[in-house]
Design a protein around this motif. Structure first.
Motif, PDB file in Angstrom:
ATOM      1  N   GLY A  39     -32.799  55.740  -9.727  1.00 43.66           N
ATOM      2  CA  GLY A  39     -33.396  55.222  -8.509  1.00 43.66           C
ATOM      3  C   GLY A  39     -33.216  56.105  -7.303  1.00 43.66           C
ATOM      4  N   ASP A  40     -33.392  55.495  -6.153  1.00 48.52           N
ATOM      5  CA  ASP A  40     -33.458  56.181  -4.867  1.00 48.52           C
ATOM      6  C   ASP A  40     -32.302  57.148  -4.645  1.00 48.52           C
ATOM      7  N   ARG A  41     -31.078  56.759  -4.962  1.00 50.73           N
ATOM      8  CA  ARG A  41     -29.920  57.597  -4.646  1.00 50.73           C
ATOM      9  C   ARG A  41     -29.939  58.927  -5.398  1.00 50.73           C
ATOM     10  N   TYR A  42     -30.639  58.985  -6.534  1.00 54.60           N
ATOM     11  CA  TYR A  42     -30.628  60.182  -7.368  1.00 54.60           C
ATOM     12  C   TYR A  42     -31.779  61.146  -7.062  1.00 54.60           C
ATOM     13  N   ASN A  43     -32.653  60.781  -6.130  1.00 54.54           N
ATOM     14  CA  ASN A  43     -33.829  61.604  -5.842  1.00 54.54           C
ATOM     15  C   ASN A  43     -33.757  62.186  -4.434  1.00 54.54           C
TER      16      ASN A  43
ATOM     17  N   ASP B  85     -40.109  68.184  -9.202  1.00 53.61           N
ATOM     18  CA  ASP B  85     -39.145  68.962  -9.969  1.00 53.61           C
ATOM     19  C   ASP B  85     -38.077  68.031 -10.518  1.00 53.61           C
ATOM     20  N   LYS B  86     -38.074  67.840 -11.846  1.00 53.91           N
ATOM     21  CA  LYS B  86     -37.094  66.958 -12.473  1.00 53.91           C
ATOM     22  C   LYS B  86     -35.848  67.715 -12.914  1.00 53.91           C
ATOM     23  N   THR B  87     -35.868  69.016 -12.755  1.00 52.68           N
ATOM     24  CA  THR B  87     -34.683  69.815 -13.036  1.00 52.68           C
ATOM     25  C   THR B  87     -34.238  70.503 -11.756  1.00 52.68           C
ATOM     26  N   PHE B  88     -32.961  70.754 -11.639  1.00 55.68           N
ATOM     27  CA  PHE B  88     -32.380  71.276 -10.405  1.00 55.68           C
ATOM     28  C   PHE B  88     -32.776  72.730 -10.186  1.00 55.68           C
ATOM     29  N   ASN B  89     -33.169  73.032  -8.966  1.00 56.06           N
ATOM     30  CA  ASN B  89     -33.486  74.385  -8.540  1.00 56.06           C
ATOM     31  C   ASN B  89     -32.464  74.802  -7.480  1.00 56.06           C
ATOM     32  N   TYR B  90     -31.961  76.015  -7.582  1.00 60.72           N
ATOM     33  CA  TYR B  90     -30.915  76.483  -6.668  1.00 60.72           C
ATOM     34  C   TYR B  90     -31.352  76.442  -5.208  1.00 60.72           C
ATOM     35  N   LYS B  91     -32.658  76.412  -4.938  1.00 63.82           N
ATOM     36  CA  LYS B  91     -33.131  76.363  -3.549  1.00 63.82           C
ATOM     37  C   LYS B  91     -33.060  74.953  -2.961  1.00 63.82           C
ATOM     38  N   ASN B  92     -32.945  73.933  -3.833  1.00 70.75           N
ATOM     39  CA  ASN B  92     -32.903  72.549  -3.373  1.00 70.75           C
ATOM     40  C   ASN B  92     -31.461  72.091  -3.164  1.00 70.75           C
ATOM     41  N   TYR B  93     -31.293  71.063  -2.338  1.00 73.21           N
ATOM     42  CA  TYR B  93     -29.961  70.504  -2.131  1.00 73.21           C
ATOM     43  C   TYR B  93     -29.470  69.840  -3.413  1.00 73.21           C
ATOM     44  N   GLY B  94     -28.155  69.868  -3.612  1.00 76.63           N
ATOM     45  CA  GLY B  94     -27.570  69.433  -4.878  1.00 76.63           C
ATOM     46  C   GLY B  94     -27.413  67.944  -5.026  1.00 76.63           C
ATOM     47  N   ASP B  95     -27.750  67.163  -3.987  1.00 78.19           N
ATOM     48  CA  ASP B  95     -27.679  65.703  -4.062  1.00 78.19           C
ATOM     49  C   ASP B  95     -28.892  65.215  -4.860  1.00 78.19           C
TER      50      ASP B  95
ATOM     51  N   ALA C 114     -30.357  64.147  -9.124  1.00 78.21           N
ATOM     52  CA  ALA C 114     -30.212  63.968 -10.571  1.00 78.21           C
ATOM     53  C   ALA C 114     -31.516  63.490 -11.197  1.00 78.21           C
ATOM     54  N   GLY C 115     -32.415  62.905 -10.381  1.00 76.64           N
ATOM     55  CA  GLY C 115     -33.689  62.410 -10.895  1.00 76.64           C
ATOM     56  C   GLY C 115     -34.808  63.418 -10.688  1.00 76.64           C
ATOM     57  N   ALA C 116     -35.211  63.606  -9.426  1.00 74.90           N
ATOM     58  CA  ALA C 116     -36.285  64.548  -9.122  1.00 74.90           C
ATOM     59  C   ALA C 116     -36.281  64.887  -7.647  1.00 74.90           C
ATOM     60  N   ASN C 117     -36.769  66.072  -7.327  1.00 78.00           N
ATOM     61  CA  ASN C 117     -37.121  66.418  -5.954  1.00 78.00           C
ATOM     62  C   ASN C 117     -38.637  66.310  -5.834  1.00 78.00           C
ATOM     63  N   ILE C 118     -39.085  65.478  -4.906  1.00 74.54           N
ATOM     64  CA  ILE C 118     -40.509  65.268  -4.684  1.00 74.54           C
ATOM     65  C   ILE C 118     -40.893  66.000  -3.403  1.00 74.54           C
ATOM     66  N   ASP C 119     -41.721  67.031  -3.538  1.00 71.70           N
ATOM     67  CA  ASP C 119     -42.093  67.876  -2.409  1.00 71.70           C
ATOM     68  C   ASP C 119     -43.558  67.644  -2.061  1.00 71.70           C
ATOM     69  N   ILE C 120     -43.798  67.161  -0.842  1.00 72.55           N
ATOM     70  CA  ILE C 120     -45.156  66.927  -0.351  1.00 72.55           C
ATOM     71  C   ILE C 120     -45.638  68.212   0.323  1.00 72.55           C
ATOM     72  N   VAL C 121     -46.641  68.842  -0.250  1.00 74.22           N
ATOM     73  CA  VAL C 121     -47.186  70.081   0.312  1.00 74.22           C
ATOM     74  C   VAL C 121     -48.434  69.723   1.115  1.00 74.22           C
ATOM     75  N   SER C 122     -48.353  69.934   2.431  1.00 67.77           N
ATOM     76  CA  SER C 122     -49.465  69.547   3.303  1.00 67.77           C
ATOM     77  C   SER C 122     -50.621  70.529   3.176  1.00 67.77           C
TER      78      SER C 122
ATOM     79  N   SER D  37     -28.014  72.150 -15.596  1.00 72.26           N
ATOM     80  CA  SER D  37     -27.473  72.225 -14.246  1.00 72.26           C
ATOM     81  C   SER D  37     -26.358  71.213 -14.042  1.00 72.26           C
ATOM     82  N   LYS D  38     -25.601  71.444 -12.971  1.00 76.29           N
ATOM     83  CA  LYS D  38     -24.623  70.474 -12.469  1.00 76.29           C
ATOM     84  C   LYS D  38     -25.038  70.097 -11.053  1.00 76.29           C
ATOM     85  N   THR D  39     -25.038  68.811 -10.735  1.00 78.91           N
ATOM     86  CA  THR D  39     -25.393  68.339  -9.399  1.00 78.91           C
ATOM     87  C   THR D  39     -24.428  67.217  -9.002  1.00 78.91           C
ATOM     88  N   TYR D  40     -24.728  66.557  -7.891  1.00 77.66           N
ATOM     89  CA  TYR D  40     -23.883  65.450  -7.431  1.00 77.66           C
ATOM     90  C   TYR D  40     -24.752  64.383  -6.790  1.00 77.66           C
TER      91      TYR D  40
END
Length: 926
Positions: free
Chosen positions: A174-178, A213-223, A225-233, A665-668
Motif C-alpha cells: 500500500g501507500d507506505r511502500y510507494n 518502476d517496480k524495482t529500485f533505481n539508484y536515482k530514486n529515494y530508498g523509501d 518497496a512497491g513502485a515509484n510512480i513518475d508523472i511526466v508532464s 535491491s535493498k530499500t527501507y
C-alpha cells in the motif's frame, strides 16, 4: 517444351534474385538525444518502393542494381534525400539522424504528438531499458477514456486502488511502500493520513506518460518497496496548437435521487473556505447554516490548452505549453454501516448510511522548454491544482447498543468539505558537456495546503427509546463532541533537488560506448504542520428539558438563543470560555531531511549482456513534536538513521525480440507523521490514533522477467518477484470497546512472492496507406498473483510501545494488509480510420481484484476484509473531421457491491454500490 520453359523460368528467377541488392540502416532522432526514430518513412524517389522504420529505428529495402535517391522523412522533421548506387549482391548501409525543421502544420501537430506518446513507442523504451519498467502513455490513456492518473496506473499490471481514496496498492503493498514523483522530483502528500499525494487529483490532460518502476533505481529515494510512480508532464515540440473542450455526465445513483444534498458554505468551484469566527466560545458567530441545501447532480467539464514554438537563433528553440481545466462530479451511495463488532458478532453501532459526494478538480499548467542548442536544454514546469470533496452523510439506526438509541431511531449527520491546493514549481536542465560527459539536474519547490473548514456533525436520538420509530428526536447528550464543528489545516512545504553526472567509456568496434559511470546527489527537505480545532456543543440540561429537533430546521436549535437559554455552551478539548488555552489547536509538526549520494556503473559486457550496478546511501532525519488531546502536555519523538542501499539490474538479449532481466535491491520504509502522532482521527464508525514508537522497516527485493516483443506494439512478458520486509508496519485493531485502529511494527518479518503476466496483441490490422483507411483490433491482458505471509507478535508490540498499545492478534500469522492474491486487467480496443481526419475508437476495459485485508483483528475479532470487485468500462471516441472530436463513456457497468466484512464473525461493516457513470464530451482543435 513445358518442362524446358519451367527450367528456364526457374533459372531466370534465381539469376534475378542473385542480382538483388540490399539497403539497410538506422534512423536516429536528434530531438531525442540521437535515440532511434520509429515510424520514419523510407522511400526510393520516383518509385513506389518504400517502408517505415521499426521500433528500433531500423529499415531494410531490396533493390535491383542501379542508382537511386533515398528519401527519409518524418512529420515535422526535415526531409533528407541521399543519392546512392548499389551493385549486384551488395549490402549497403545508410544511417542518418533527422532533425526537426521547427515548422509544422496544425494537422501535423496532433499526429506527431501521438507518435511520441503511443503504446508502441513506450514498449520500445521498455524493450531497450536494462531496468524492469512499465509505462502508460497519452495514447492508451485517451483510448481507455481515463480522466485521472490514479485510474491510469490501475490499468497496468499488479496495481489496484483502494475504494473511496486515491491510495494505490502495488503488488499488494500500500501507500507506505510507494513513492510519487513528477518529472523525477518528489511530490508532497495532500492528506495527513498518507505518504503519497492522491493521484486522482492529477488530470491526464497534462500527462505525456506515466512511468511505473517496480524495482529500485539508484536515482530514486530508498523509501520504496512497491513502485515509484513518475508523472511526466507534456513537453510541447510542435509549431502551434489550440484546443478547447467541454462535456457533461451523470451518476445513475445521484441522478436517481429526488434531491441531491450538500452542506452550506462551499461553493460550486471548490475554492471557497470558512475561517474560525471571532469569539467562537463566547457567542454563536458561525456564518454557515447547519441545514442542508439541494443541487442538480449533473457533472460538467471544461478545458483549454495550447502550445507555441519559436526558433531562437540558428540552433535554439523555445516551446510553450499551457493547460487549464475544471471538472466536477456528483456521486451517491447507500448501504449498511456498522462499527464496534465484538467477538460474538454483535455491532455496537448499526446504521444505514446515505452518502452525497460532490467533487471538483481545477488544474493549471505552464511548461516552458528552451532548447539552447542540440547539447543544452532548460525546462520550467509550474502547476496549480485545486481539488475539493464535499460529502454530506446521513445515518439512521442504532448509535450505541448500550447507551444511545439502543433499539434504533438514532440519526447522525456529518458534512465535510475537504480542499487541497498544491503549487508545484520545477526547473530542470540537460547538458551534453562533451561527447562523453552529460550533466542533468532538477530542483523543485512545492507548497501544499489541505483544509477541512467547518466540518459539521449532529447526533440526534429518540426521546422515547421504547418507541424509536414514532418518537420525536432530541439532541444527544451522551458525549460533548456528538455535535460539533471541526476546523483542520495542514501544510506541507518541500524543497528537493537532483544532480546527476555521467561519463561514457570503452568504445567498441561500432564506435559506440560500452560503459557509463554515474555519480549524483539528491536531497529533500520537508516541513509539515497540522492544526485542528473542534468546537463541541456541550449540552447542559437533562433530556426532558430539551426542545424537539426538526431535521429540516437544525438552525432552529443551534443558535444564539439556545445559548442564552442555557441549553448548551461551546467548548474545545482545551476547555471553554475563560480557559486560557481553549483556542489553542491540537497540533503536530515535524521535519524530514533526506540527504543522499549515489553512484553506478552501467556496462555492456557482451553484445547481449547489459549490467547496472549501483549504490545509494541516505542520511535520514524525521522529527515530530505534538500537543494533542491524547498528549495534552506535549511531547516529541526524534530519530535519525543511515541507510546503505545496493542495487543490481541486468539484461540479457536472447535475440532482437526477447529479453531476460534481473533486478535486486535493498530499500527501507519510513512511518508517516500521522502514524507517529498521538492524535485521534474520528470517522463516524472508526477511530484512528498514532503510535509515536513506530520505526522504519527494511526491505529486500528481487525480480526476474522474461519479455518478448513479437511485433510493433505487442508484448508478452512473465515476471517472478519476491520480497522480505523486516519489522513491517501494519494497521491493527487495538484492544478497545470501539475497535480503534493504530499502526504498529507487528512482527519480525513479512514475505511476499508472486508472478505477473502481461499480454498485448494486435488481433488483426488492415492498412491502406494510399487512402489512409486503416483498422486495428487489439487485445490486452495483465494478471498478477501474490502470496504474502507475516508473523504477528503481540509481545513485541507491547514491549516496543512501552505498554501504551495493547494488542492480542487473533491469528499468529497473516497476509499483508492491502494485499489481493489475484489482480486482472483486460481491454479490447478497435480503431478505424475512414480518412485522414475521420476515425473511431472503441474500448471495452475490465478489472478484477480478489479479497484483501484492510486491518488486522485482535482479541478473537476477525480481520477487516475488503471483498472482491469486478468492474467494466466502455469508451467510444469519434473524430468527425480535422477540428471536431466527440466522446462517450459508460463506466462501472457491472456496478458491483463494495463490501467490507469482519471475518470470523462474518459481519458486513460497510456495503454500498457506486452506481454507473455516463458522460458525453466534445473538443474542437483550431
Amino acid at each position: 517444351m513445358k518442362l524446358r520453359f519451367l527450367l528456364l523460368s526457374l533459372l531466370f528467377s534465381a539469376f534475378a534474385i542473385a542480382q538483388t541488392a540490399t539497403v539497410s540502416g538506422v534512423i536516429l532522432d536528434k530531438e531525442m538525444n540521437n535515440e532511434p526514430l520509429p515510424f520514419a518513412n523510407i522511400m526510393i524517389k520516383g518509385t513506389k518502393t518504400g517502408t517505415t522504420t521499426d521500433e528500433n529505428g531500423k529499415y531494410t529495402l531490396k533493390l535491383k542494381p542501379g542508382s537511386y535517391t533515398l528519401v527519409i522523412g518524418f512529420l515535422g522533421y526535415d526531409t533528407k534525400e541521399i543519392p546512392f548506387t548499389v551493385k549486384a549482391n551488395e549490402k549497403k548501409v545508410i544511417n542518418y539522424t533527422l532533425e526537426s525543421n521547427g515548422v509544422m502544420l496544425d494537422d501535423v501537430v496532433v499526429i506527431q504528438t501521438v507518435s511520441k506518446e503511443k503504446e508502441s513507442a513506450l514498449l520500445q523504451e521498455q524493450q531497450k531499458a536494462v531496468e524492469i519498467k512499465q509505462s502508460i502513455g497519452a495514447e492508451e490513456i485517451s483510448k481507455k477514456g481515463i480522466s485521472d492518473v490514479a485510474a491510469a496506473v490501475v490499468k497496468t499490471t499488479g496495481i489496484t486502488k483502494q475504494e473511496g481514496t486515491g491510495n494505490i496498492y502495488v503488488r499488494g503493498l500500500g501507500d507506505r511502500y510507494n513513492t510519487t514523483t513528477m518529472n523525477g522530483l518528489p511530490l508532497p502528500s495532500n492528506n495527513a493520513a498518507r505518504k503519497n499525494i492522491s493521484l486522482d487529483i492529477f488530470s491526464t490532460d497534462i500527462v505525456e506518460y506515466i512511468g511505473i518502476d517496480k524495482t529500485f533505481n539508484y536515482k530514486n529515494y530508498g523509501d520504496f518497496a512497491g513502485a515509484n510512480i513518475d508523472i511526466v508532464s507534456k513537453n510541447f515540440k510542435a509549431s502551434s496548437m489550440l484546443e478547447i473542450g467541454t462535456g457533461f455526465g451523470m451518476n445513475s445513483n445521484a441522478i436517481g435521487q429526488d434531491k441531491f444534498y450538500q452542506q452550506d458554505g462551499p461553493n460550486f468551484h471548490g475554492f471557497g473556505t470558512e475561517e474560525i469566527p471571532n469569539n467562537p466560545l463566547g457567542s454563536y458567530n458561525f456564518n454557515t447554516s447547519w441545514d442542508k441545501s439541494a443541487a442538480t447532480p449533473i457533472d460538467g467539464s471544461l478545458f483549454i490548452r495550447g502550445g507555441k514554438s519559436f526558433n531562437v537563433g540558428s540552433n535554439g528553440k523555445l516551446s510553450l505549453f499551457a493547460n487549464a481545466s475544471f471538472d466536477n462530479g456528483y456521486k451517491y451511495n447507500e448501504g449498511v454501516s456498522r462499527g464496534g463488532v465484538n467477538v460474538q458478532g454483535v455491532a455496537k453501532r448499526n446504521l444505514f448510511k446515505k452518502s452525497f459526494d460532490y467533487q471538483t478538480n481545477s488544474n493549471a499548467l505552464l511548461n516552458i522548454n528552451y532548447k539552447i542548442n542540440s547539447n543544452h536544454n532548460i525546462r520550467i514546469n509550474s502547476m496549480l491544482i485545486n481539488s475539493s470533496s464535499q460529502k454530506h452523510d446521513e445515518y439512521n439506526g442504532v448509535i450505541d447498543i448500550f447507551d444511545s438509541a439502543p433499539d434504533g431511531g438514532g440519526f447522525i449527520r456529518r458534512s465535510t468539505f475537504d480542499r487541497t491546493t498544491l503549487l508545484i514549481n520545477q526547473l530542470l536542465g540537460e547538458h551534453k558537456l562533451t561527447e562523453r560527459i552529460n550533466f542533468d539536474w532538477g530542483v523543485s519547490y512545492n507548497m501544499m495546503k489541505n483544509v477541512i473548514p467547518d466540518r459539521m456533525q449532529n447526533i440526534f436520538v429518540p426521546l422515547d427509546n421504547d418507541n424509536p420509530t414514532t418518537s420525536t428526536l432530541i439532541t444527544s447528550t451522551l458525549n460533548q463532541s456528538d455535535n460539533h464543528r471541526y476546523y483542520q489545516e495542514m501544510t506541507d512545504d518541500e524543497i528537493a533537488g537532483n544532480f546527476n553526472l555521467s561519463y561514457k567509456f570503452g568504445k567498441n568496434e561500432d564506435d559506440k560506448y560500452k560503459g557509463k559511470i554515474i555519480a549524483g546527489y539528491s536531497a529533500r527537505y520537508k516541513e509539515i504542520n497540522f492544526d485542528a480545532t473542534q468546537f463541541n456543543f456541550n449540552i447542559l440540561v437533562p433530556d426532558s428539558e430539551l426542545p424537539f429537533i426538526d431535521l429540516n430546521n437544525i438552525d432552529g436549535f443551534f443558535n444564539q438563543n439556545s445559548i442564552d437559554l442555557g441549553y448548551y455552551n461551546i467548548q474545545t478539548f482545551n476547555g471553554g470560555l475563560g480557559s486560557p488555552n481553549a483556542l489553542k489547536p491540537q497540533n503536530f509538526n515535524g521535519q524530514q531531511i533526506i540527504s543522499a549520494g549515489y553512484g553506478a556503473i552501467e556496462y555492456q559486457f557482451t553484445p547481449k549482456l547489459f549490467v547496472i550496478a549501483g549504490f545509494r546511501s541516505e542520511f535520514i532525519i524525521q522529527d515530530i513534536k505534538y500537543t494533542t488531546a491524547l498528549a495534552p502536555s506535549g511531547g516529541k519523538k526524534n530519530f535519525d538513521t543511515m541507510e546503505y542501499l545496493p542495487m543490481l539490474n541486468a539484461k540479457y538479449e536472447v535475440n532482437e525480440k526477447q529479453n531476460l532481466k534481473l533486478a535486486a535491491s535493498k530499500t527501507y520504509t519510513l512511518p508517516q507523521f500521522k502514524e507517529r502522532a498521538p492524535f485521534q482521527f474520528e470517522d463516524v464508525n472508526q477511530v484512528y490514533f498514532g503510535n509515536p514508537f513506530l520505526y522504519n522497516s527494511t526491505d529486500y527485493n528481487v525480480d526476474v522477467k522474461w519479455e518478448y516483443f513479437p511485433k510493433n506494439g505487442e508484448v508478452i512478458s512473465v515476471t517472478g518477484f519476491g520480497k522480505l520486509i523486516q519489522n513491517p508496519i501494519n494497521e491493527v485493531t487495538v484492544a478497545s470497546a470501539t475497535n480503534d485502529i493504530s499502526w504498529v511494527n507487528s512482527g519480525d518479518k513479512a514475505t511476499g512472492i508472486g508472478a505477473e503476466l502481461e499480454f498485448r496483441k494486435n488481433l488483426y490490422t488492415i492498412e491502406d496507406s494510399s487512402n489512409e483507411k486503416n483498422s486495428n483490433l487489439g487485445f490486452g491482458l495483465n494478471i498478477s498473483y501474490l502470496y504474502t505471509n507475516q508473523d504477528l507478535e503481540p509481545a513485541k508490540v507491547i514491549k516496543e510501545t512501552n505498554g501504551t498499545i495493547n494488542v492480542a492478534f487473533t491469528e499468529k500469522e497473516s497476509r499483508l494488509t492491502g494485499a489481493s492474491d489475484l489482480l486482472i486487467n483486460s481491454d479490447l480496443s478497435y480503431n478505424k480510420s475512414f480518412s485522414k481526419d475521420k476515425s473511431i475508437t472503441a474500448t471495452l476495459a475490465g478489472n478484477y481484484f480478489s479479497d484483501r485485508i484492510s486491518a488486522l483483528g485482535s482479541y478473537g475479532k476477525g480481520n477487516l476484509v475488503d471483498s472482491e470487485v469486478i468492474a467494466l468500462d466502455f469508451i467510444l471516441k469519434f473524430k468527425l473531421n480535422k477540428n471536431i472530436g466527440i466522446g462517450f463513456s459508460a463506466k462501472n457497468l457491472t456496478d458491483p457491491t463494495i463490501e467490507r466484512k469482519q471475518d470470523i464473525q462474518n459481519v458486513v461493516v460497510d456495503s454500498y454500490k457506486k452506481g454507473r457513470n455516463f458522460s458525453l464530451s466534445m473538443k474542437y482543435t483550431f
